[in-house]
Enzyme design. Structure first.
Site, PDB file in Angstrom:
ATOM      1  N   LEU B  65       3.985   3.330 -16.742  1.00  0.00           N
ATOM      2  CA  LEU B  65       2.995   2.624 -17.554  1.00  0.00           C
ATOM      3  C   LEU B  65       2.345   3.570 -18.554  1.00  0.00           C
ATOM      4  O   LEU B  65       1.545   3.158 -19.368  1.00  0.00           O
ATOM      5  CB  LEU B  65       1.935   1.982 -16.657  1.00  0.00           C
ATOM      6  CG  LEU B  65       2.489   1.081 -15.541  1.00  0.00           C
ATOM      7  CD1 LEU B  65       1.363   0.439 -14.758  1.00  0.00           C
ATOM      8  CD2 LEU B  65       3.417   0.011 -16.093  1.00  0.00           C
ATOM      9  N   ARG B  66       2.707   4.841 -18.461  1.00  0.00           N
ATOM     10  CA  ARG B  66       2.295   5.892 -19.416  1.00  0.00           C
ATOM     11  C   ARG B  66       0.817   6.268 -19.337  1.00  0.00           C
ATOM     12  O   ARG B  66       0.368   7.056 -20.156  1.00  0.00           O
ATOM     13  CB  ARG B  66       2.627   5.492 -20.859  1.00  0.00           C
ATOM     14  CG  ARG B  66       4.092   5.143 -21.080  1.00  0.00           C
ATOM     15  CD  ARG B  66       5.026   6.248 -20.684  1.00  0.00           C
ATOM     16  NE  ARG B  66       6.409   5.972 -21.048  1.00  0.00           N
ATOM     17  CZ  ARG B  66       7.450   6.626 -20.553  1.00  0.00           C
ATOM     18  NH1 ARG B  66       7.265   7.594 -19.665  1.00  0.00           N
ATOM     19  NH2 ARG B  66       8.664   6.328 -20.931  1.00  0.00           N
ATOM     20  N   ASP B 307      13.016  -0.556 -14.257  1.00  0.00           N
ATOM     21  CA  ASP B 307      12.948   0.833 -14.722  1.00  0.00           C
ATOM     22  C   ASP B 307      12.279   0.863 -16.106  1.00  0.00           C
ATOM     23  O   ASP B 307      12.751   1.508 -17.035  1.00  0.00           O
ATOM     24  CB  ASP B 307      14.342   1.483 -14.763  1.00  0.00           C
ATOM     25  CG  ASP B 307      14.241   3.003 -14.833  1.00  0.00           C
ATOM     26  OD1 ASP B 307      13.195   3.552 -14.453  1.00  0.00           O
ATOM     27  OD2 ASP B 307      15.213   3.642 -15.288  1.00  0.00           O
ATOM     28  N   HIS B 311       8.044   3.434 -24.829  1.00  0.00           N
ATOM     29  CA  HIS B 311       7.884   4.628 -25.666  1.00  0.00           C
ATOM     30  C   HIS B 311       7.211   4.249 -26.974  1.00  0.00           C
ATOM     31  O   HIS B 311       7.326   3.101 -27.440  1.00  0.00           O
ATOM     32  CB  HIS B 311       9.256   5.233 -26.002  1.00  0.00           C
ATOM     33  CG  HIS B 311       9.835   6.055 -24.891  1.00  0.00           C
ATOM     34  ND1 HIS B 311       9.254   7.204 -24.435  1.00  0.00           N
ATOM     35  CD2 HIS B 311      10.967   5.893 -24.165  1.00  0.00           C
ATOM     36  CE1 HIS B 311      10.001   7.721 -23.463  1.00  0.00           C
ATOM     37  NE2 HIS B 311      11.048   6.938 -23.274  1.00  0.00           N
TER      38      HIS B 311
END
Lengths: 320, 426
Positions: B65-66, B307, B311
């Site tokens: 989820l960054r 997965d 980005h």
């Protein structure tokens, strides 16, 4: 996609990124156009005004003397203005992205980029993102493609052997890392060569190399039988430290082209090398400088072929 | 808390082997009845699920989820919104947050961010080794006590097998599941594509299948020796499946998942140098894809995951090998699963099980079924509704998908988490 990216709406060569997707007629057109430029170097006035007023930027993200010089000479002989950019000491070393570098140069009204880059696909990336009025010529990207080198090799072969159909060609050495070999194989297959062989130890061959349309040999003596054209590849010494080969001497013993081994090929076989050559590593000096070697002829032909590609790409602009 | 009735839907609950038209009744965040209307139940909300499928909410076993650390790529808020629209009610977060999830404080921070995003069901895989460096063991017990459900190294190398052994022994001591993506980095050799004909053609550095199988074989040996439960993440090749099948037959407590895109895309689908196709493990061969499909169909592999790896644009803007690997894939998870059903690779019940009760069972989560008394994590979807993958409906901040412009079937209409509607299509 590759095909569409390279060709304009009339099917003319707008960018030259790879041999893939180009048909025999187009490759032959490049060779024929190069033929018309081939005699120019020997004339007193070595220039034609085809690209007068055009600006070409040589963008070399990777060092090269020979290729850059022949591109520069080709551009000068077409009367274009040429700027050489050594990117290693310029903007990208300050953190600028490849795309920003391109866009800044584009904003200076450049007409053509000649690109060399260490990463496969870099020339494609630039062609995809550059303005429609700019052409991109790939001068070597990673392990992928070096199409002008392949075409100058084809030009040299045609000069000497006249036709591709009967030819058996052997490409020897570091196929794994070679963009030149990939482009040569595509070009030879498109132009209809009878057989292409790659000769190397397994460590220097990419996986499934046979899918490129070649026969694979791990033994030089066997692979050279009945061969018309022998293409040696540079063995990059730095790669010998990464468990690819035990030593230079063992490589030379197994795969180095000596006068004795050359005799296995046809008596009129020619020996080629994209350069720079490593004497005593992949090729014996007596072969490199011998009667069957056409290595310097390849260099001369490089200018004519690059003139051909540049002029064709410039003519194709503006039509999509 | 609102009482909700979901009526006239096709209820598919693989945990209870249910597949029938009926209604579901929810109160106090739980399923209180299936089919039979409870006495004195007056719903606050009625969802008409006619011609739709009602199933447990999906559990996605591998996501990024960054956040924390890379909120320029995505945030927990943005990605949980995407997850909710995809019917996902539990997100399993890999440990490679920045900093890595190797302390209880990071787990607390994630929990806090999840609560603020109004999506409490984010469960974290704790780091197996400190900073994921593969050198020192993480404080696994403290991580477990802070709520981590498993440990893993998020695809980062644990090159020293002695350290991997010790880590597995220690994880087993605390009954922690190891979630392990097998990849022998030395064989991977900084590659970016499957070592096959396509990589050869385009001069892309290749990753051989042995980079996966050798790491997998080593981990299997250690699993047997240490008694550590292992779940292998994102299996991509045929030879790995053979090894997993053998290990299962031999009695080892192992399981595995497949990233959904590996069941649809292969090296041959890659548009030349299009970074959207840059994923790790790489898109493999047609034979591998077929073997993965067979393994799913035959129950050798029981879990599907997205997965999901969003980005920012810059991460994907460059020559292929220089771009960052990963797809933003949570929103295509259901549709791509349904495509497998339409292809007759798996049954609908198998597909739903692979996203619900199977991961719940492996992770020992109290969800993944519609049994009376269970937490009401529910997905309602229309299996036949077509949608085109485009940015107007896309929720994730990550725009990195190779499926732009594709028209897929299957759209979530309602997602409930703990009995609360967290997504509604209209």
């Amino acid at each position: 996609m590759t095909e569409n990216l390279q060709l304009n709406s009339d099917g003319k060569l707008k960018h030259f990124l790879t041999i893939e997707g180009l048909d025999k007629a187009l490759l032959t057109e490049i060779l024929d156009t190069a033929e018309s430029f081939a005699g120019m170097s020997e004339q007193q006035v070595k220039k034609v005004p085809l690209l007068r007023g055009k600006t070409i930027v040589n963008l070399f993200f990777e060092n090269s003397t020979r290729t850059r010089t022949t591109f520069e000479l080709a551009a000068i002989r077409l009367s274009a203005d040429v700027i050489n950019m050594n990117i290693a000491t310029s903007a990208t070393s300050k953190g600028e992205s490849l795309l920003d570098t391109i866009r800044n140069l584009e904003a200076m009204f450049v007409d053509m980029f000649v690109v060399r880059h260490a990463t496969s696909g870099a020339a494609h990336f630039i062609a995809q993102h550059t303005a429609p009025h700019v052409s991109v010529i790939n001068a070597g990207d990673g392990q992928h493609s070096h199409p002008t080198q392949a075409m100058l090799d084809m030009f040299t072969i045609r000069q000497i052997k006249k036709e591709f159909a009967p030819l058996r060609v052997a490409i020897i050495g570091d196929i794994l890392h070679s963009r030149v070999a990939r482009s040569q194989i595509l070009a030879l297959n498109t132009l209809g060569a009878a057989e292409i062989r790659v000769i190397a130890p397994k460590t220097l061959l990419p996986a499934h190399v046979e899918t490129l349309g070649v026969n694979v040999f791990h033994n030089l003596t066997e692979g050279l039988k009945d061969i018309d054209v022998v293409i040696m590849l540079r063995l990059q010494k730095e790669r010998m430290t990464s468990a690819l080969l035990p030593s230079e001497s063992e490589y030379f013993k197994c795969f180095g082209l000596t006068p004795a081994k050359l005799k296995i090929a046809k008596p009129d076989a020619i020996v080629m090398h994209p350069g720079p050559i490593n004497r005593g590593v992949e090729i014996d000096t007596r072969v490199a400088d011998g009667a069957q070697s056409v290595i310097l002829q390849q260099v001369s032909n490089g200018i004519a072929v690059r003139m051909a590609v540049m002029s064709m790409a410039m003519q194709a602009r503006g039509n999509g | 808390m609102q009482k909700i009735a979901i009526e006239n839907g096709r209820i598919i609950d693989p945990a209870n082997q249910t597949d029938s038209i009926g209604s579901l009744y929810i109160a106090e965040g739980h399923v209180i009845a299936v089919n039979e209307t409870p006495g004195d139940f007056t719903p606050d909300i009625v969802i008409d699920a006619q011609n739709q499928i009602v199933c447990p909410g999906f559990i996605d076993i591998s996501t990024r989820l960054r956040q924390p650390g890379q909120s320029h790529k995505a945030t927990i808020k943005s990605e949980t919104r995407a997850a909710a629209s995809a019917g996902v009610t539990t997100l399993v977060l890999q440990a490679d947050t920045k900093p890595a999830a190797d302390t209880p404080a990071i787990l607390e921070l994630i929990k806090d961010l999840a609560d603020k995003a109004d999506y409490p069901n984010i469960v974290t895989i704790g780091a197996l080794t400190q900073k994921l460096e593969g050198q020192e063991l993480s404080p696994m017990l403290a991580l477990k006590q802070a709520g981590c459900i498993a440990v893993g190294n998020a695809g980062k190398p644990v090159s020293n097998l002695l350290i991997l052994r010790r880590a597995m022994e220690y994880a087993a001591s605390h009954d922690l599941l190891l979630i392990y993506r097998p990849h022998e980095h030395s064989l991977g050799n900084k590659g970016c594509a499957h070592e096959g004909a396509v990589a050869t053609r385009y001069g892309l550095p290749g990753i051989p299948y042995t980079a996966e199988t050798i790491a997998l074989a080593q981990c299997l040996e250690l699993a047997e020796q240490t008694g550590c439960r292992v779940h292998f993440g994102q299996i991509s090749c045929k030879r790995s499946l053979i090894k997993i099948q053998q290990a299962k037959k031999y009695g080892l407590d192992v399981s595995a998942d497949i990233a959904i895109h590996q069941l649809h895309l292969t090296e041959n689908d890659m548009e030349p140098f299009d970074s959207a196709y840059h994923v790790l493990p790489p898109l493999r061969s047609d034979q591998d894809k077929q073997a993965l499909r067979d393994a799913l169909s035959q129950g050798v592999i029981t879990v599907l995951c997205s997965d999901h790896q969003p980005h920012d644009l810059d991460a994907k803007l460059g020559a292929f090998p220089e771009t960052e690997p990963g797809m933003a894939s949570i929103e295509t998870l259901l549709s791509l699963m349904l495509k497998l059903v339409n292809d007759k690779t798996i049954s609908l019940s198998q597909g739903i099980a692979a996203l619900t009760c199977n991961p719940a069972s492996i992770l020992r989560l109290p969800s993944g079924s519609l049994s009376v008394g269970m937490i009401a994590d529910i997905c309602v979807f229309d299996a036949h509704m077509n949608w085109t993958i485009d940015s107007t409906t896309w929720k994730s901040k990550g725009l990195n998908t190779p499926f732009w412009g594709s028209t897929l079937s299957g759209r979530v209409t309602h997602t409930l988490q703990s009995g609360k509607i967290i997504y509604s299509l209209n």
